[in-house]
Design a protein around this motif. Structure first.
Motif, PDB file in Angstrom:
ATOM      1  N   UNK A  47      23.465  -4.379  20.270  1.00 66.49           N
ATOM      2  CA  UNK A  47      22.351  -4.285  21.220  1.00 66.49           C
ATOM      3  C   UNK A  47      22.660  -5.128  22.452  1.00 66.49           C
ATOM      4  N   UNK A  48      22.323  -4.581  23.628  1.00 69.62           N
ATOM      5  CA  UNK A  48      22.429  -5.405  24.820  1.00 69.62           C
ATOM      6  C   UNK A  48      21.328  -6.449  24.867  1.00 69.62           C
ATOM      7  N   UNK A  49      20.070  -5.998  24.901  1.00 66.23           N
ATOM      8  CA  UNK A  49      18.904  -6.881  24.974  1.00 66.23           C
ATOM      9  C   UNK A  49      17.948  -6.517  23.852  1.00 66.23           C
ATOM     10  N   UNK A  50      17.556  -7.486  23.049  1.00 66.38           N
ATOM     11  CA  UNK A  50      16.678  -7.288  21.903  1.00 66.38           C
ATOM     12  C   UNK A  50      15.409  -8.117  22.124  1.00 66.38           C
ATOM     13  N   UNK A  51      14.264  -7.446  22.247  1.00 66.77           N
ATOM     14  CA  UNK A  51      12.971  -8.122  22.387  1.00 66.77           C
ATOM     15  C   UNK A  51      12.193  -7.943  21.095  1.00 66.77           C
ATOM     16  N   UNK A  52      11.694  -9.050  20.524  1.00 73.78           N
ATOM     17  CA  UNK A  52      10.997  -8.968  19.243  1.00 73.78           C
ATOM     18  C   UNK A  52       9.942 -10.072  19.159  1.00 73.78           C
ATOM     19  N   UNK A  53       9.202 -10.079  18.061  1.00 72.74           N
ATOM     20  CA  UNK A  53       8.239 -11.149  17.766  1.00 72.74           C
ATOM     21  C   UNK A  53       7.216 -11.349  18.868  1.00 72.74           C
ATOM     22  N   UNK A  54       6.716 -10.267  19.455  1.00 74.07           N
ATOM     23  CA  UNK A  54       5.675 -10.411  20.467  1.00 74.07           C
ATOM     24  C   UNK A  54       6.157 -10.938  21.799  1.00 74.07           C
ATOM     25  N   UNK A  55       7.429 -10.766  22.113  1.00 80.06           N
ATOM     26  CA  UNK A  55       7.949 -11.224  23.404  1.00 80.06           C
ATOM     27  C   UNK A  55       7.213 -10.544  24.554  1.00 80.06           C
ATOM     28  N   UNK A  56       6.889 -11.319  25.581  1.00 81.87           N
ATOM     29  CA  UNK A  56       6.183 -10.804  26.770  1.00 81.87           C
ATOM     30  C   UNK A  56       7.048 -10.921  28.009  1.00 81.87           C
ATOM     31  N   UNK A  57       8.336 -10.854  27.854  1.00 82.88           N
ATOM     32  CA  UNK A  57       9.284 -11.110  28.942  1.00 82.88           C
ATOM     33  C   UNK A  57       9.140 -10.122  30.087  1.00 82.88           C
ATOM     34  N   UNK A  58       9.619 -10.539  31.255  1.00 79.81           N
ATOM     35  CA  UNK A  58       9.823  -9.647  32.376  1.00 79.81           C
ATOM     36  C   UNK A  58      11.273  -9.205  32.403  1.00 79.81           C
ATOM     37  N   UNK A  59      11.504  -7.884  32.468  1.00 80.16           N
ATOM     38  CA  UNK A  59      12.862  -7.332  32.431  1.00 80.16           C
ATOM     39  C   UNK A  59      13.003  -6.440  33.658  1.00 80.16           C
ATOM     40  N   UNK A  60      13.747  -6.911  34.659  1.00 81.91           N
ATOM     41  CA  UNK A  60      13.725  -6.286  35.979  1.00 81.91           C
ATOM     42  C   UNK A  60      15.141  -6.142  36.534  1.00 81.91           C
ATOM     43  N   UNK A  61      15.495  -4.929  36.956  1.00 83.79           N
ATOM     44  CA  UNK A  61      16.714  -4.667  37.732  1.00 83.79           C
ATOM     45  C   UNK A  61      17.993  -5.052  37.004  1.00 83.79           C
ATOM     46  N   UNK A  62      18.067  -4.738  35.713  1.00 85.74           N
ATOM     47  CA  UNK A  62      19.275  -4.977  34.924  1.00 85.74           C
ATOM     48  C   UNK A  62      20.023  -3.672  34.674  1.00 85.74           C
ATOM     49  N   UNK A  63      21.292  -3.795  34.261  1.00 83.93           N
ATOM     50  CA  UNK A  63      22.110  -2.626  33.907  1.00 83.93           C
ATOM     51  C   UNK A  63      22.539  -2.747  32.450  1.00 83.93           C
ATOM     52  N   UNK A  64      22.479  -1.593  31.732  1.00 85.80           N
ATOM     53  CA  UNK A  64      22.858  -1.542  30.320  1.00 85.80           C
ATOM     54  C   UNK A  64      23.871  -0.414  30.144  1.00 85.80           C
ATOM     55  N   UNK A  65      25.117  -0.772  29.836  1.00 82.11           N
ATOM     56  CA  UNK A  65      26.193   0.210  29.809  1.00 82.11           C
ATOM     57  C   UNK A  65      27.059   0.041  28.566  1.00 82.11           C
ATOM     58  N   UNK A  66      27.333   1.155  27.874  1.00 80.51           N
ATOM     59  CA  UNK A  66      28.334   1.222  26.798  1.00 80.51           C
ATOM     60  C   UNK A  66      28.062   0.238  25.667  1.00 80.51           C
ATOM     61  N   UNK A  67      26.795  -0.052  25.389  1.00 82.23           N
ATOM     62  CA  UNK A  67      26.496  -0.890  24.238  1.00 82.23           C
ATOM     63  C   UNK A  67      26.585  -0.073  22.960  1.00 82.23           C
ATOM     64  N   UNK A  68      26.929  -0.723  21.831  1.00 78.38           N
ATOM     65  CA  UNK A  68      27.324  -0.002  20.639  1.00 78.38           C
ATOM     66  C   UNK A  68      26.256   0.867  20.020  1.00 78.38           C
ATOM     67  N   UNK A  69      24.989   0.405  20.000  1.00 74.68           N
ATOM     68  CA  UNK A  69      23.901   1.195  19.429  1.00 74.68           C
ATOM     69  C   UNK A  69      22.746   1.380  20.414  1.00 74.68           C
ATOM     70  N   UNK A  70      22.278   0.301  20.995  1.00 69.42           N
ATOM     71  CA  UNK A  70      21.124   0.357  21.885  1.00 69.42           C
ATOM     72  C   UNK A  70      21.382  -0.490  23.136  1.00 69.42           C
ATOM     73  N   UNK A  71      20.989   0.058  24.293  1.00 68.64           N
ATOM     74  CA  UNK A  71      20.991  -0.790  25.475  1.00 68.64           C
ATOM     75  C   UNK A  71      19.922  -1.863  25.365  1.00 68.64           C
ATOM     76  N   UNK A  72      18.670  -1.437  25.104  1.00 69.53           N
ATOM     77  CA  UNK A  72      17.541  -2.343  24.872  1.00 69.53           C
ATOM     78  C   UNK A  72      16.813  -1.884  23.622  1.00 69.53           C
ATOM     79  N   UNK A  73      16.430  -2.829  22.784  1.00 70.22           N
ATOM     80  CA  UNK A  73      15.607  -2.553  21.614  1.00 70.22           C
ATOM     81  C   UNK A  73      14.338  -3.390  21.742  1.00 70.22           C
ATOM     82  N   UNK A  74      13.182  -2.733  21.864  1.00 69.57           N
ATOM     83  CA  UNK A  74      11.885  -3.409  21.928  1.00 69.57           C
ATOM     84  C   UNK A  74      11.205  -3.220  20.587  1.00 69.57           C
TER      85      UNK A  74
END
Length: 395
Positions: free
Chosen positions: A147-174
């Motif tokens: 996974x590139x970015x993994x958000x879990x456990x009630x995360x309230x993050x701001x995710x802005x203007x990022x690039x997700x390329x060629x990650x093995x399973x998921x670019x982002x997992x919420x």
């Protein structure tokens, strides 16, 4: 005998007992190899200067105080990564690269800033947990094993203007999280670009671009995101809405995919005001039946409830009343969409209940088999439809 017992006792002491504890203000600069676990204590600050290269030899960095990193490379061979524990907004990782770790950066709570960082060749690039309110912007997540970015456990993050390329399973997992902002991100060449999973994941996803992925967006297990003004083109599947997930899909361009929107297992999204032109199949239904849901849905979900994300045990149960569809009439609401110039001719000829070539539903396959029974496949309700292309500036 005494020496032998002392040797045994030393071997039994945890490795963390030998870690380096930093207090006050510490600066790392230039080339440096770290061979023992490092902890930045509460109230202390570690600064890693620009152009530094810090190599971790099988160990990691834990920060309970403050970390300031600018344009440095933090790397190693399967090192444990960096863990931020409840740090404030004055902790920042800006520019540079984090690579080669089991989890490049783990944020447990707090609100640090991660800006312009390259996460590369980690097992997981960045993990946000414990209701973290971090801000992740302008960063590149490439070639991470799972996974590139993994958000879990009630995360309230701001995710802005990022690039997700060629990650093995998921670019982002919420996972059971609702980011406060999820805007302007680019996904390319991932097996699944963006995964939103489980009840409690209700983010608003705005103006993201997803191209060239196997599945651009996968919504699963009672997640209910809202997608607006996203550009979802040239993927094998644009949107896959699965297992009692009721996404709201409005004002998006979902075009030139093999399948625009795939809907399965008792999911009832709302598709309004979208450009669904140019897909080989604009909407495709699979194992999708009002009668199946009424008779077998609850029991089937009970059997599947044993495991959660990546095989871990679930920590939160969801009642069937929470999962229950708001509307269950055997149809998918896909009204007020633009289907394309060629499709418009067909819509005009066949009318409000025709068997359209670009929609694959119960008009094409009246029933499907499941277990010992046959179940009627739902239909897509597409009238009224738009008669001209969408002017995105006015939407």
């Amino acid at each position: 005998m005494v020496k032998f017992l002392v040797t045994i006792l030393i071997c039994m002491i945890p490795a963390s007992a030998f870690s380096l504890s930093l207090t006050g203000e510490t600066v790392w600069q230039g080339e440096k190899t770290i061979r023992e676990q490092v902890r930045v204590e509460a109230g202390a600050t570690l600064r890693i200067q620009p152009d530094s290269r810090i190599v971790f030899d099988g160990v990691g960095l834990e920060v309970a105080g403050r970390l300031v990193v600018r344009d440095a490379v933090l790397t190693g061979d399967q090192w444990t990564g960096i863990t931020l524990k409840g740090v404030g907004i004055d902790t920042m990782v800006v520019g540079g690269e984090i690579s080669g770790a089991r989890t490049g950066l783990t944020v447990g709570g707090g609100s640090p800033r991660i800006e312009g960082v390259t996460f590369r060749n980690n097992r997981i690039g960045l993990e946000l947990r414990q209701k973290s309110d971090a801000t992740v912007s302008g960063s590149l997540f490439r070639d991470n094993l799972r996974v590139g970015l993994f958000l879990k456990d009630g995360s309230t993050a701001g995710v802005v203007d990022n690039r997700f390329e060629r990650n093995g399973k998921f670019g982002v997992y919420i996972y059971r999280s609702t980011p406060r902002r999820f805007v302007g991100n680019i996904f390319n060449d991932n097996p699944t670009g963006l995964m939103i999973s489980h009840f409690g994941s209700d983010p608003e996803l705005v103006e993201n671009c997803l191209t060239g992925n196997e599945v651009a967006v996968l919504v699963d297990k009672a997640a209910r995101p809202t997608l607006r003004r996203n550009d979802i083109r040239d993927n094998k599947v644009g949107l896959k809405i699965h297992r009692r997930s009721d996404a709201v899909v409005e004002q998006n361009r979902v075009s030139s995919n093999d399948i625009g929107v795939s809907i399965a297992f008792s999911s009832y999204p709302v598709l309004h005001g979208n450009d669904l032109s140019g897909n080989k199949a604009a909407v495709y239904l699979e194992h999708q039946s009002r009668q199946w849901e009424e008779q077998l849905g609850s029991a089937t979900r009970e059997l599947e409830a044993g495991k959660s994300v990546f095989g871990s045990q679930p920590r939160q149960s969801v009642s069937e009343s929470e999962r229950k569809p708001h509307q269950l009439d055997g149809s998918i609401d896909a009204t007020d969409n633009w289907w394309g110039e060629t499709a418009l001719d067909e819509l005009t000829r066949k009318g409000a209940d025709g068997n359209l070539s670009f929609i694959d539903d119960g008009r094409d396959r009246p029933v499907f088999e499941d277990g010992d029974g046959s179940w009627p496949l739902d239909k897509v309700r597409y009238a009224p439809w738009r008669t001209s292309p969408i002017d995105w500036l006015k939407e």
